[in-house]
Structure formats: C-alpha cells, structure tokens
Design a protein around this motif. Structure first.
Motif, PDB file in Angstrom:
ATOM      1  N   ILE A  78     -36.100  57.795  35.273  1.00 40.65           N
ATOM      2  CA  ILE A  78     -34.734  58.280  35.066  1.00 40.65           C
ATOM      3  C   ILE A  78     -34.348  58.057  33.597  1.00 40.65           C
ATOM      4  O   ILE A  78     -33.865  58.953  32.919  1.00 40.65           O
ATOM      5  CB  ILE A  78     -33.758  57.531  36.005  1.00 40.65           C
ATOM      6  N   GLU A  81     -34.730  56.866  27.031  1.00 42.95           N
ATOM      7  CA  GLU A  81     -34.535  56.440  25.641  1.00 42.95           C
ATOM      8  C   GLU A  81     -35.850  56.098  24.946  1.00 42.95           C
ATOM      9  O   GLU A  81     -35.881  55.936  23.726  1.00 42.95           O
ATOM     10  CB  GLU A  81     -33.537  55.274  25.552  1.00 42.95           C
ATOM     11  N   ASN A 102     -35.739  57.497  41.400  1.00 37.77           N
ATOM     12  CA  ASN A 102     -35.873  56.195  42.077  1.00 37.77           C
ATOM     13  C   ASN A 102     -34.515  55.554  42.360  1.00 37.77           C
ATOM     14  O   ASN A 102     -34.409  54.334  42.501  1.00 37.77           O
ATOM     15  CB  ASN A 102     -36.792  55.261  41.277  1.00 37.77           C
ATOM     16  N   GLY A 135     -23.395  57.488  38.357  1.00 33.06           N
ATOM     17  CA  GLY A 135     -24.456  58.497  38.461  1.00 33.06           C
ATOM     18  C   GLY A 135     -25.330  58.223  39.673  1.00 33.06           C
ATOM     19  O   GLY A 135     -24.887  57.647  40.665  1.00 33.06           O
ATOM     20  N   HIS A 136     -26.595  58.637  39.582  1.00 28.31           N
ATOM     21  CA  HIS A 136     -27.500  58.525  40.742  1.00 28.31           C
ATOM     22  C   HIS A 136     -27.655  57.091  41.230  1.00 28.31           C
ATOM     23  O   HIS A 136     -27.481  56.805  42.410  1.00 28.31           O
ATOM     24  CB  HIS A 136     -28.885  59.065  40.373  1.00 28.31           C
ATOM     25  N   THR A 137     -28.026  56.178  40.315  1.00 26.76           N
ATOM     26  CA  THR A 137     -28.310  54.804  40.771  1.00 26.76           C
ATOM     27  C   THR A 137     -27.022  54.062  41.109  1.00 26.76           C
ATOM     28  O   THR A 137     -26.983  53.282  42.057  1.00 26.76           O
ATOM     29  CB  THR A 137     -29.101  54.002  39.710  1.00 26.76           C
ATOM     30  N   GLY A 138     -25.951  54.318  40.316  1.00 25.57           N
ATOM     31  CA  GLY A 138     -24.678  53.642  40.574  1.00 25.57           C
ATOM     32  C   GLY A 138     -24.127  54.001  41.950  1.00 25.57           C
ATOM     33  O   GLY A 138     -23.680  53.139  42.714  1.00 25.57           O
ATOM     34  N   TYR A 155     -16.606  52.506  37.359  1.00 23.82           N
ATOM     35  CA  TYR A 155     -16.103  52.642  35.985  1.00 23.82           C
ATOM     36  C   TYR A 155     -16.996  53.632  35.249  1.00 23.82           C
ATOM     37  O   TYR A 155     -18.199  53.375  35.075  1.00 23.82           O
ATOM     38  CB  TYR A 155     -16.145  51.266  35.304  1.00 23.82           C
ATOM     39  N   ASP A 156     -16.439  54.782  34.866  1.00 22.70           N
ATOM     40  CA  ASP A 156     -17.260  55.802  34.205  1.00 22.70           C
ATOM     41  C   ASP A 156     -16.392  56.669  33.292  1.00 22.70           C
ATOM     42  O   ASP A 156     -16.055  57.812  33.623  1.00 22.70           O
ATOM     43  CB  ASP A 156     -17.987  56.660  35.264  1.00 22.70           C
ATOM     44  N   VAL A 192     -25.895  52.340  33.736  1.00 16.27           N
ATOM     45  CA  VAL A 192     -25.662  53.303  32.653  1.00 16.27           C
ATOM     46  C   VAL A 192     -26.937  53.487  31.838  1.00 16.27           C
ATOM     47  O   VAL A 192     -27.786  52.594  31.781  1.00 16.27           O
ATOM     48  CB  VAL A 192     -24.539  52.799  31.702  1.00 16.27           C
ATOM     49  N   PRO A 193     -27.076  54.652  31.171  1.00 14.10           N
ATOM     50  CA  PRO A 193     -28.195  54.790  30.234  1.00 14.10           C
ATOM     51  C   PRO A 193     -27.929  53.917  29.010  1.00 14.10           C
ATOM     52  O   PRO A 193     -26.775  53.565  28.744  1.00 14.10           O
ATOM     53  CB  PRO A 193     -28.156  56.276  29.862  1.00 14.10           C
ATOM     54  N   PRO A 201     -20.642  54.206  23.825  1.00 11.78           N
ATOM     55  CA  PRO A 201     -21.908  53.466  23.721  1.00 11.78           C
ATOM     56  C   PRO A 201     -22.014  52.441  24.853  1.00 11.78           C
ATOM     57  O   PRO A 201     -21.003  51.931  25.335  1.00 11.78           O
ATOM     58  CB  PRO A 201     -21.806  52.775  22.358  1.00 11.78           C
ATOM     59  N   THR A 202     -23.239  52.164  25.254  1.00 13.50           N
ATOM     60  CA  THR A 202     -23.438  51.141  26.291  1.00 13.50           C
ATOM     61  C   THR A 202     -24.216  49.938  25.753  1.00 13.50           C
ATOM     62  O   THR A 202     -24.354  48.946  26.452  1.00 13.50           O
ATOM     63  CB  THR A 202     -24.210  51.722  27.498  1.00 13.50           C
ATOM     64  N   ALA A 223     -29.441  46.247  36.338  1.00 13.51           N
ATOM     65  CA  ALA A 223     -30.689  46.955  36.709  1.00 13.51           C
ATOM     66  C   ALA A 223     -30.720  48.282  35.968  1.00 13.51           C
ATOM     67  O   ALA A 223     -31.235  49.267  36.475  1.00 13.51           O
ATOM     68  CB  ALA A 223     -30.744  47.171  38.215  1.00 13.51           C
ATOM     69  N   VAL A 250     -33.659  43.795  34.109  1.00 12.94           N
ATOM     70  CA  VAL A 250     -34.079  44.325  32.808  1.00 12.94           C
ATOM     71  C   VAL A 250     -33.656  43.351  31.717  1.00 12.94           C
ATOM     72  O   VAL A 250     -32.683  42.615  31.868  1.00 12.94           O
ATOM     73  CB  VAL A 250     -33.471  45.737  32.598  1.00 12.94           C
ATOM     74  N   HIS A 271     -38.210  44.150  35.832  1.00 13.78           N
ATOM     75  CA  HIS A 271     -37.939  45.595  35.709  1.00 13.78           C
ATOM     76  C   HIS A 271     -38.654  46.365  36.829  1.00 13.78           C
ATOM     77  O   HIS A 271     -39.449  47.282  36.560  1.00 13.78           O
ATOM     78  CB  HIS A 271     -38.345  46.113  34.330  1.00 13.78           C
TER      79      HIS A 271
HETATM   80  N1  LIG Z   1     -34.270  48.966  36.543  1.00 20.16           N
HETATM   81  C1  LIG Z   1     -34.843  50.081  36.922  1.00 20.16           C
HETATM   82  O1  LIG Z   1     -35.916  50.074  37.491  1.00 20.16           O
HETATM   83  C2  LIG Z   1     -34.152  51.391  36.668  1.00 20.16           C
HETATM   84  C3  LIG Z   1     -34.421  52.467  37.533  1.00 20.16           C
HETATM   85  C4  LIG Z   1     -33.766  53.679  37.304  1.00 20.16           C
HETATM   86  C5  LIG Z   1     -32.877  53.822  36.244  1.00 20.16           C
HETATM   87  N2  LIG Z   1     -32.659  52.770  35.414  1.00 20.16           N
HETATM   88  C6  LIG Z   1     -31.703  52.891  34.293  1.00 20.16           C
HETATM   89  O2  LIG Z   1     -30.420  53.183  34.846  1.00 20.16           O
HETATM   90  C7  LIG Z   1     -29.798  54.194  34.058  1.00 20.16           C
HETATM   91  C8  LIG Z   1     -28.818  54.979  34.925  1.00 20.16           C
HETATM   92  O3  LIG Z   1     -29.521  55.741  35.890  1.00 20.16           O
HETATM   93  P1  LIG Z   1     -28.769  56.876  36.738  1.00 20.16           P
HETATM   94  O4  LIG Z   1     -29.805  57.559  37.552  1.00 20.16           O
HETATM   95  O5  LIG Z   1     -27.629  56.291  37.482  1.00 20.16           O
HETATM   96  O6  LIG Z   1     -28.276  57.812  35.580  1.00 20.16           O
HETATM   97  P2  LIG Z   1     -27.236  59.005  35.668  1.00 20.16           P
HETATM   98  O7  LIG Z   1     -27.413  59.808  34.444  1.00 20.16           O
HETATM   99  O8  LIG Z   1     -27.330  59.669  36.981  1.00 20.16           O
HETATM  100  O9  LIG Z   1     -25.811  58.258  35.605  1.00 20.16           O
HETATM  101  C9  LIG Z   1     -25.386  57.502  34.513  1.00 20.16           C
HETATM  102  C10 LIG Z   1     -23.873  57.456  34.535  1.00 20.16           C
HETATM  103  O10 LIG Z   1     -23.453  56.538  33.524  1.00 20.16           O
HETATM  104  C11 LIG Z   1     -22.274  57.078  32.948  1.00 20.16           C
HETATM  105  N3  LIG Z   1     -22.015  56.474  31.643  1.00 20.16           N
HETATM  106  C12 LIG Z   1     -22.559  56.806  30.447  1.00 20.16           C
HETATM  107  N4  LIG Z   1     -22.035  56.031  29.473  1.00 20.16           N
HETATM  108  C13 LIG Z   1     -21.150  55.204  30.073  1.00 20.16           C
HETATM  109  C14 LIG Z   1     -20.298  54.185  29.595  1.00 20.16           C
HETATM  110  N5  LIG Z   1     -20.222  53.857  28.293  1.00 20.16           N
HETATM  111  N6  LIG Z   1     -19.535  53.514  30.494  1.00 20.16           N
HETATM  112  C15 LIG Z   1     -19.581  53.825  31.809  1.00 20.16           C
HETATM  113  N7  LIG Z   1     -20.345  54.807  32.312  1.00 20.16           N
HETATM  114  C16 LIG Z   1     -21.126  55.488  31.447  1.00 20.16           C
HETATM  115  C17 LIG Z   1     -22.532  58.582  32.894  1.00 20.16           C
HETATM  116  O11 LIG Z   1     -21.318  59.322  32.753  1.00 20.16           O
HETATM  117  C18 LIG Z   1     -23.229  58.817  34.229  1.00 20.16           C
HETATM  118  O12 LIG Z   1     -22.301  59.164  35.243  1.00 20.16           O
HETATM  119  C19 LIG Z   1     -30.976  55.041  33.529  1.00 20.16           C
HETATM  120  O13 LIG Z   1     -30.628  55.689  32.326  1.00 20.16           O
HETATM  121  C20 LIG Z   1     -32.062  54.012  33.326  1.00 20.16           C
HETATM  122  O14 LIG Z   1     -32.011  53.531  32.007  1.00 20.16           O
HETATM  123  C21 LIG Z   1     -33.270  51.556  35.611  1.00 20.16           C
END
Ligand SMILES: NC(=O)c1ccc[n+]([C@@H]2O[C@H](COP(=O)([O-])OP(=O)(O)OC[C@H]3O[C@@H](n4cnc5c(N)ncnc54)[C@H](O)[C@@H]3O)[C@@H](O)[C@H]2O)c1
Ligand SMILES: O=C(O)[C@H](O)[C@H](O)COP(=O)(O)O
Length: 405
Positions: A78, A81, A102, A135-138, A155-156, A192-193, A201-202, A223, A250, A271
C-alpha cells in the motif's frame, strides 16, 4: 520479457510460470530472476524489463539509471514512499502499487493489539478511539474496534477538506479535522501515508509536543510508517515516565529498531501488521493482473487468489465458535487471539538481536498468519439481533444463524 522480483514475494515463480505458458502461443517468452535482500544487483538490473518489489526496495533515479530496459515497476504494497514516482515518470517507467491489498491484515493487527492490552488490564478502554487517516487500513481498524465495543472517530483533514457540504452530511462515519479530539482520545491508531511536504504532512505528526499532551493511560498504535511518530518524542515520554501504552509495528529508522525503547513499549513487532498470507499473496496477484493490463493481455485470466492459498493451511483453516448467550468482550478478544496472537510476534522481536539484519530476517521468515475473516460464529437468539450481526461483521467474523448452518 525479463522479470526481476523480490524473492520473498509469495507465488512469484508460480505466477511467472503461468504467465509464460499463457504468452507462449503468441511467441512471447518470460524469464524470472529473483533477488534476496533489499536491493537487486547491478547485474540483475541491467536486463530487467519488469521489476516486482515490496516496501524495502528503494527505487530512485540511481537505480533507474542502472536498468536501461526497465518499463514497469510494481510494488505489492500500500505504502509507496520507497519509489520515486517522478523519477519513474522521467525515465518513462510505469509505476503501480496495490492500494488496500493488506488492509484487512492491518485491521486485524490493531484489534489484536487493543484486545491484548484490554485482557491485560481486565477492561476495555473506556474512552474514544481516534483513527488517524480514514483510508483502507484506518477504516478496517476502526470497524474491528467498533465490533469489539469501542466508540470510534476518524481524523482526516485532507479528506474533510475535499468534501462538498452534501458529502459531509451523507458520510456515515464520524470523520473530522479536530486535532484536539485526537489528543483527548484514549486509543489513537495511525493509518496515514508518510508525507514530508504540503498542507497535510504526516512526518512527525506525533512530535514532542503532541506526545506530551496525550491523556494518562492513552494507547498509541503506529502501524503506518515509523516516522509518523517521532522516536525522540517517545524517548522523552519514557524518561519523564509519562503514563502511555505504545504499540509500534513500524520504526523511524527501519530496519533498525530503537532498543532503548523496547522495554517501555507495550507491544513491539517488526513491520508485519500487513503480513497475513492473504495480504501478501493478493499483493503478488494484483501486480500480475496489472502487468497483464500493461502489456494489453487482460484477456488472460489468472487463477483466483483463493485457489492459490492451498500451500498455506493457516490461510484456509476455518475457526468456529458457538455460544448460547451473547459474547462478552473477553470472549471476542479470545477469538481474535485464537486466530492472531500478537504476543508471539512481540516475543520474537524482543528475543531477537536488535540489529537491522535480525529485523529483516524476522520479516523474511514471518509466520503464516490467517485473518479474522476465517472465523464463524453460531449461537442462540442473541445472534438474530441486527446489532450483534453487525458487531461480528465489523470484527470480520461470519455470523451464522441456525437456519443458515
Ligand atoms: N505496517 C504495515 O504493515 C502497513 C500495511 C499497510 C499500509 N501501511 C501504511 O499505512 C498507510 C495508510 O494505508 P491506507 O491503505 O489506509 O492508505 P489510504 O491511502 O487508503 O488512506 C490514507 C488516508 O490518510 C489520510 N491522510 C493523509 N494525510 C493525512 C494527515 N496529515 N492527517 C490525517 N489523515 C491524513 C488520507 O486522506 C487518506 O484518507 C500506507 O501509506 C502505508 O504507509 C503499513
Ligand atoms: O505498505 C504496505 O503495504 C506495508 O507496509 C507492507 O506490508 C510492508 O511489507 P513489505 O512490503 O516490506 O513486506
């Protein structure tokens, strides 16, 4: 077509062979080379036309210069970067990722962490849960925690800012841009990414100031990517004995963990939040599906992911629980633990040497983990209630009433 792939990608050889057979009638050949470790060698890059990677491989202008024939890069993750998308574009290389692939595994990880801490405390957190990033994982994490019985908000700010007033009214989830609400929550989970620039920025979203303002007893889970939570801010919190429960999957300086923080962390893992078998297999599968589109051969149908899971009994095993009365939160937490016991991953990281090599080795040889979707629940009258059906579905379990059995 020369494919170069990370050797840890499950089924990469099988799918490359499948592709070779499917393309043979049209006279196209497929050769696969795999690389171990983080980066492929210059000798491997020189002939690669297609590069299949996971999150540990950095693709930048320097790598692209070593790969004159490269046309396509796919990451089975997902997060993106680790790939310089601009450099790919400038080099005429197509770049794809696997959004959401995932997310279920990450949702499972978060509910496993929170239920583990609740079992230790003898009670569920009483305050709200803030999910950072809807997003997806949240969303997967938020749903599971609601299923466990917690109140969840999201919070988004980027999402809220992109909405029309009509969309805000229609959105069923509690999504907002109120940072104070986050800091007042009892559970905070980051999804968040990693973003360094721009309006949202995150990087170091949780810095010294934010961490210092968290309520006593807050559970903070990361995570997403390590640098979303400043390691130094955690270190200062540890030194002033701030009452926090921190769960890290992470790490800011991956593959190097922070050994000094380890004893203070409530749960620590290498991770692997997204590393369910299905999450990883689906990543490889989705890359091959996208590659077929790129070469304009999406008439070729790959075998369905479910058919490919046979080598991993942990991913196909079914779990069945029956209870005549509605389950307590402890029962729900024990079901989660039966499928994914996060204590195993925590123990392995603590027992391993705190080196980058050991971290990579733990990830390479990671257990074959199932998902909560493999659990079925049957029961008495309580299971007829829409409320309970919903809660079990939020946990990603399958509720089955007696007529359906
Ligand atoms: N630990 C792991 O194994 C693992 C697995 C999958 C993903 N990840 C990480 O998790 C991140 C998120 O995954 P996802 O699938 O939910 O991504 P996604 O793109 O579906 O959702 C990310 C959400 O974060 C929001 N966002 C961006 N900047 C923000 C900010 N400053 N404050 C609040 N919200 C903000 C976006 O608007 C978006 O809705 C991925 O980019 C990846 O780095 C880690
Ligand atoms: O972004 C992702 O999808 C995850 O962080 C991914 O699960 C990381 O695992 P890796 O690619 O390093 O195996």
């Amino acid at each position: 077509m020369h494919l170069l792939a990370d050797a840890t990608m499950p089924l990469v050889s099988e799918l490359a062979q499948y592709l070779a057979q499917a393309l043979a009638p049209s006279g196209q050949s497929v050769q696969l080379t795999t690389f171990t470790g983080r980066q492929p060698s210059a000798a491997q890059l020189i002939q690669a036309e297609v590069l299949l990677i996971r999150s540990i491989t950095q693709v930048d202008a320097a790598l692209l210069q070593q790969a004159p024939h490269l046309r396509w890069v796919g990451t089975a993750t997902i997060g993106t970067e680790h790939v310089d998308a601009h450099a790919c574009q400038a080099a005429g290389v197509t770049f794809v990722s696997t959004p959401g692939v995932n997310a279920n595994a990450v949702g499972d990880y978060v509910v496993a962490a929170v239920s583990e801490l609740a079992l230790r405390d003898g009670q569920l957190p009483t305050g709200d849960v803030a999910i950072i990033g809807a997003g997806h994982t949240g969303r997967a994490a938020g749903q599971r925690l609601q299923g466990l019985g917690l109140r969840v908000h999201y919070y988004d700010p980027p999402l809220v800012q992109s909405w029309t007033p009509q969309k805000i009214q229609q959105e069923p989830l509690d999504i907002h841009a109120d940072w104070q609400r986050v800091l007042a929550s009892q559970v905070i989970s980051c999804h968040v990414p990693l973003v360094h620039e721009g309006r949202f920025p995150t990087h170091h979203l949780f810095d010294v100031e934010a961490i210092a303002r968290l309520q006593a007893g807050t559970i903070l889970i990361n995570a997403s990517r390590g640098a979303v939570v400043a390691e130094e801010a955690l270190r200062q919190a540890m030194h002033r004995q701030q009452e926090l429960r921190v769960v890290l999957d992470v790490w800011e300086h991956e593959p190097q963990i922070a050994p000094d923080l380890l004893p203070w962390l409530s749960l620590a893992t290498p991770h692997i939040a997204g590393h369910s078998v299905i999450g990883k297999v689906a990543g490889t599968w989705q890359l091959f599906a996208q590659l077929l589109q790129f070469i304009r051969r999406d008439d070729i149908m790959l075998p369905p992911v479910e058919e490919l899971l046979a080598p991993w009994p942990a991913a196909t095993r079914r779990y069945h629980w029956h209870t005549e009365t509605a389950p307590s939160w402890q029962m729900l937490a024990s079901w989660v633990r039966e499928i994914y016991d996060i204590r195993d991953d925590d123990a392995q990281l603590r027992q391993a040497p705190s080196t980058a090599a050991a971290f990579d080795q733990l990830r390479r040889t990671y257990q074959t983990r199932g998902e909560l979707s493999q659990g079925t629940v049957t029961g008495g009258d309580w299971l007829q209630q829409a409320h309970w059906q919903q809660r079990l579905q939020q946990l990603n379990f399958l509720p089955l009433n007696s007529q359906e059995q």
